[in-house]
Design a protein around this motif. Sequence first.
Motif, PDB file in Angstrom:
ATOM      1  N   UNK A 102      88.386  93.732  44.461  1.00 35.37           N
ATOM      2  CA  UNK A 102      88.679  92.868  43.341  1.00 35.37           C
ATOM      3  C   UNK A 102      88.207  91.565  43.133  1.00 35.37           C
ATOM      4  N   UNK A 103      88.161  90.999  42.106  1.00 35.68           N
ATOM      5  CA  UNK A 103      87.301  89.684  41.875  1.00 35.68           C
ATOM      6  C   UNK A 103      88.151  88.590  42.627  1.00 35.68           C
ATOM      7  N   UNK A 104      87.023  87.720  43.302  1.00 40.83           N
ATOM      8  CA  UNK A 104      87.666  86.801  44.016  1.00 40.83           C
ATOM      9  C   UNK A 104      87.851  85.304  43.174  1.00 40.83           C
ATOM     10  N   UNK A 105      88.991  84.766  43.340  1.00 45.71           N
ATOM     11  CA  UNK A 105      89.111  83.464  42.662  1.00 45.71           C
ATOM     12  C   UNK A 105      89.560  83.632  41.241  1.00 45.71           C
ATOM     13  N   UNK A 106      88.964  83.997  40.508  1.00 46.35           N
ATOM     14  CA  UNK A 106      89.147  84.303  38.891  1.00 46.35           C
ATOM     15  C   UNK A 106      89.150  85.704  38.472  1.00 46.35           C
ATOM     16  N   UNK A 107      89.586  85.852  37.251  1.00 42.48           N
ATOM     17  CA  UNK A 107      89.366  87.303  36.752  1.00 42.48           C
ATOM     18  C   UNK A 107      87.739  87.695  36.672  1.00 42.48           C
ATOM     19  N   UNK A 108      87.102  86.593  36.480  1.00 41.74           N
ATOM     20  CA  UNK A 108      85.676  86.906  36.633  1.00 41.74           C
ATOM     21  C   UNK A 108      84.845  86.514  37.929  1.00 41.74           C
ATOM     22  N   UNK A 109      85.572  86.235  38.742  1.00 41.04           N
ATOM     23  CA  UNK A 109      84.812  86.041  40.282  1.00 41.04           C
ATOM     24  C   UNK A 109      83.986  87.180  40.749  1.00 41.04           C
ATOM     25  N   UNK A 110      83.327  86.685  41.640  1.00 37.79           N
ATOM     26  CA  UNK A 110      82.672  87.666  42.666  1.00 37.79           C
ATOM     27  C   UNK A 110      83.334  88.700  43.001  1.00 37.79           C
ATOM     28  N   UNK A 111      83.258  90.115  42.836  1.00 37.55           N
ATOM     29  CA  UNK A 111      83.749  91.093  43.549  1.00 37.55           C
ATOM     30  C   UNK A 111      83.866  91.030  45.223  1.00 37.55           C
ATOM     31  N   UNK A 112      84.928  90.988  45.831  1.00 30.07           N
ATOM     32  CA  UNK A 112      85.117  91.130  47.246  1.00 30.07           C
ATOM     33  C   UNK A 112      85.990  92.209  47.946  1.00 30.07           C
ATOM     34  N   UNK A 113      85.581  92.909  48.533  1.00 32.38           N
ATOM     35  CA  UNK A 113      86.005  93.964  49.215  1.00 32.38           C
ATOM     36  C   UNK A 113      87.150  93.840  50.423  1.00 32.38           C
ATOM     37  N   UNK A 114      88.150  94.244  50.428  1.00 32.58           N
ATOM     38  CA  UNK A 114      89.205  94.021  51.546  1.00 32.58           C
ATOM     39  C   UNK A 114      89.741  95.088  51.884  1.00 32.58           C
ATOM     40  N   UNK A 115      89.921  95.363  53.237  1.00 29.54           N
ATOM     41  CA  UNK A 115      90.656  96.827  53.723  1.00 29.54           C
ATOM     42  C   UNK A 115      92.283  96.399  53.897  1.00 29.54           C
ATOM     43  N   UNK A 116      93.190  96.832  53.128  1.00 31.62           N
ATOM     44  CA  UNK A 116      94.301  96.590  52.813  1.00 31.62           C
ATOM     45  C   UNK A 116      95.395  97.511  53.385  1.00 31.62           C
ATOM     46  N   UNK A 117      96.530  97.086  54.275  1.00 33.08           N
ATOM     47  CA  UNK A 117      97.470  97.827  54.514  1.00 33.08           C
ATOM     48  C   UNK A 117      98.266  98.226  53.321  1.00 33.08           C
ATOM     49  N   UNK A 118      98.442  97.655  52.467  1.00 34.29           N
ATOM     50  CA  UNK A 118      99.443  98.153  51.300  1.00 34.29           C
ATOM     51  C   UNK A 118      98.808  98.359  50.215  1.00 34.29           C
ATOM     52  N   UNK A 119      98.860  99.367  49.607  1.00 34.20           N
ATOM     53  CA  UNK A 119      98.255  99.977  48.388  1.00 34.20           C
ATOM     54  C   UNK A 119      99.095 101.035  47.671  1.00 34.20           C
ATOM     55  N   UNK A 120      98.923 101.216  46.366  1.00 35.36           N
ATOM     56  CA  UNK A 120      99.625 102.437  45.774  1.00 35.36           C
ATOM     57  C   UNK A 120      98.966 103.735  46.251  1.00 35.36           C
ATOM     58  N   UNK A 121      99.628 104.759  46.055  1.00 34.96           N
ATOM     59  CA  UNK A 121      99.244 106.076  46.432  1.00 34.96           C
ATOM     60  C   UNK A 121      97.906 106.538  45.844  1.00 34.96           C
ATOM     61  N   UNK A 122      97.496 105.909  45.004  1.00 37.20           N
ATOM     62  CA  UNK A 122      96.125 105.840  44.261  1.00 37.20           C
ATOM     63  C   UNK A 122      95.039 105.039  44.750  1.00 37.20           C
ATOM     64  N   UNK A 123      95.627 104.251  45.842  1.00 41.47           N
ATOM     65  CA  UNK A 123      94.538 103.484  46.489  1.00 41.47           C
ATOM     66  C   UNK A 123      94.241 101.986  45.832  1.00 41.47           C
ATOM     67  N   UNK A 124      94.966 101.531  45.003  1.00 43.19           N
ATOM     68  CA  UNK A 124      94.875 100.113  44.404  1.00 43.19           C
ATOM     69  C   UNK A 124      95.887  98.974  44.870  1.00 43.19           C
ATOM     70  N   UNK A 125      95.244  98.150  44.708  1.00 40.22           N
ATOM     71  CA  UNK A 125      96.325  96.829  45.019  1.00 40.22           C
ATOM     72  C   UNK A 125      97.637  96.964  44.559  1.00 40.22           C
ATOM     73  N   UNK A 126      98.703  96.328  45.097  1.00 37.58           N
ATOM     74  CA  UNK A 126      99.710  96.120  44.484  1.00 37.58           C
ATOM     75  C   UNK A 126      99.953  95.044  43.772  1.00 37.58           C
ATOM     76  N   UNK A 127     100.855  95.278  42.548  1.00 36.38           N
ATOM     77  CA  UNK A 127     100.822  94.106  41.575  1.00 36.38           C
ATOM     78  C   UNK A 127     102.542  93.726  41.747  1.00 36.38           C
ATOM     79  N   UNK A 128     102.620  92.385  41.565  1.00 35.93           N
ATOM     80  CA  UNK A 128     103.942  91.843  41.643  1.00 35.93           C
ATOM     81  C   UNK A 128     105.065  92.531  40.678  1.00 35.93           C
ATOM     82  N   UNK A 129     104.532  92.727  39.406  1.00 36.87           N
ATOM     83  CA  UNK A 129     105.345  93.330  38.373  1.00 36.87           C
ATOM     84  C   UNK A 129     105.862  94.762  38.575  1.00 36.87           C
TER      85      UNK A 129
END
Length: 247
Positions: A102-129
């Motif tokens: 995901x971008x870091x800091x802002x929607x146009x920030x540099x991409x950063x890869x993090x290994x997450x415990x929690x994702x959707x079944x599709x392997x994407x980050x969780x959204x609060x909504x």
Amino acid sequence: MVPWPNDLRARFRAALSDRYRVPVDLGAGCGLRQGEIFGVSPDDIDPARPVLHVTRQVKLVRGRLIFAPPKGGKVRDVPLPESVSRRLIEHAERYPPVDVTLPWGTSTGEPRTVTLYLTTPAGTALSRTGFNSGVWKPAIRATGVPDNRHNGMHVLRHTYASAPLDASESVKALSAYLGPSDPGYTLRIYTHLLPTSEDRTRRAIDHASPVTRKRSTAWKRHDHGYRGGCGRSVAGQGTRGDHLALK
């Protein structure tokens, strides 16, 4: 906001989809905010001591998910209870952590890869909504808890604060664990959770009594799943069927 007692927290956790139960442990056991929970990585577990490094959150900015520093831009360390450590291990065995970029800091920030415990079944980050509407609120209704702002995900953080205060932990230490910059703010928010002097006296006498049984608090290191290279281990594969779609 009233902290959830243990029995209610257990019933609520059981009402959640198996894939999304560990947020309850991270919220009530480590005092993390929602976005910080979504951003926890196996790499945040200190290899030498029972500590979780809180270094990022997942935020929704103008409809796009990003990684960002914790609220106020302040990273912190929180004690990692044995119970939460075990739950993370069990979670990683069933749902191996996933690399998310995901971008870091802002929607146009540099991409950063993090290994997450929690994702959707599709392997994407969780959204609060998506999480609030698709995971949290259905479990609230299933448990019979009033569906109002007092029982949003923040109640887990409030529940966390009640335990150290009840054990007579200092407000300054709790403030450091929770993240507010001002211990006075923590005191104003959580002062109603402080134990009475009578409670503290009873506990002090019981603790000093020779008939009081003491439990060991020795911490054992665990394999928390994939740690992102460098010869670190990878949690066992195999997940349970969970096809809840989160956007």
